[in-house]
Design a protein around this motif. Sequence first.
Motif, mmCIF file in Angstrom:
data_model
loop_
_atom_site.group_PDB
_atom_site.id
_atom_site.type_symbol
_atom_site.label_atom_id
_atom_site.label_comp_id
_atom_site.label_asym_id
_atom_site.label_seq_id
_atom_site.Cartn_x
_atom_site.Cartn_y
_atom_site.Cartn_z
ATOM 1 N N LYS A 167 0.865 -1.172 0.000
ATOM 2 C CA LYS A 167 0.000 0.000 0.000
ATOM 3 C C LYS A 167 0.903 1.223 0.000
ATOM 4 C CE LYS A 167 -3.930 2.034 2.417
ATOM 5 N NZ LYS A 167 -4.870 1.865 3.542
ATOM 6 N N PHE A 168 0.722 2.079 -1.017
ATOM 7 C CA PHE A 168 1.527 3.292 -1.107
ATOM 8 C C PHE A 168 0.633 4.449 -1.539
ATOM 9 C CE2 PHE A 168 1.744 1.474 -5.360
ATOM 10 C CZ PHE A 168 1.647 2.561 -6.211
ATOM 11 N N GLU A 169 1.169 5.647 -1.369
ATOM 12 C CA GLU A 169 0.428 6.825 -1.806
ATOM 13 C C GLU A 169 1.321 7.707 -2.661
ATOM 14 O OE1 GLU A 169 -0.772 9.572 1.273
ATOM 15 O OE2 GLU A 169 1.286 9.981 1.855
ATOM 16 N N VAL A 170 0.667 8.466 -3.525
ATOM 17 C CA VAL A 170 1.313 9.572 -4.204
ATOM 18 C C VAL A 170 0.734 10.800 -3.508
ATOM 19 C CG1 VAL A 170 1.670 10.787 -6.373
ATOM 20 C CG2 VAL A 170 1.474 8.286 -6.364
ATOM 21 N N ASP A 171 1.583 11.505 -2.736
ATOM 22 C CA ASP A 171 1.075 12.596 -1.902
ATOM 23 C C ASP A 171 0.797 13.861 -2.717
ATOM 24 O OD1 ASP A 171 3.531 13.973 -2.186
ATOM 25 O OD2 ASP A 171 4.237 13.431 -0.195
ATOM 26 N N GLU A 172 0.400 14.920 -2.020
ATOM 27 C CA GLU A 172 0.025 16.177 -2.658
ATOM 28 C C GLU A 172 1.169 16.843 -3.412
ATOM 29 O OE1 GLU A 172 -0.467 15.430 0.554
ATOM 30 O OE2 GLU A 172 -2.603 15.640 0.982
ATOM 31 N N LYS A 173 2.389 16.436 -3.112
ATOM 32 C CA LYS A 173 3.553 16.996 -3.804
ATOM 33 C C LYS A 173 4.076 16.055 -4.890
ATOM 34 C CE LYS A 173 4.895 19.843 0.068
ATOM 35 N NZ LYS A 173 5.929 20.212 1.036
ATOM 36 N N GLY A 174 3.413 14.902 -5.065
ATOM 37 C CA GLY A 174 3.818 13.948 -6.090
ATOM 38 C C GLY A 174 4.850 12.944 -5.625
ATOM 39 N N LYS A 175 5.188 12.972 -4.344
ATOM 40 C CA LYS A 175 6.169 12.035 -3.784
ATOM 41 C C LYS A 175 5.479 10.718 -3.439
ATOM 42 C CE LYS A 175 9.650 11.717 -0.130
ATOM 43 N NZ LYS A 175 9.241 10.666 0.752
#
Length: 125
Positions: free
Chosen positions: A70-78
């Motif tokens: 499970k991963f995310e692409v955060d609001e900054k694209g990281k």
Amino acid sequence: MKRLLLIASFVFGTLGTVAAQQTSPVWPGCEDSEDVKACFNQKLSQHVKENYEYPQNDAGEYVRGKVTIKFEVDEKGKVNVLNIEGNEPLVNEAAKKMIKKMPKMEPGKLQGEVDAREFTVSYKF
């Protein structure tokens, strides 16, 4: 009956509008793609093939296993690893290293505002 039909039309029409205002993160190289989601999935598959390194145990044997990442692409694209589940700790660690190598991307948007997007993928290595 007409009232029920009107309510149903409003609900389904609103859901379509919200879905249309939601965009996926954009993997580098997918900016001009007609289907950004399909391009994202293709780039993720390519990334896994090119960046996963099979771990070896103390006897030098390659360790295999199934992991759910499970991963995310955060609001900054990281890209941030949120959780990795699997029965083989060496495979889990190798999967984590692979995900951490993902490139920074253009973040997803919801109704015009950037937002974090979570993804869950499973692999058998």
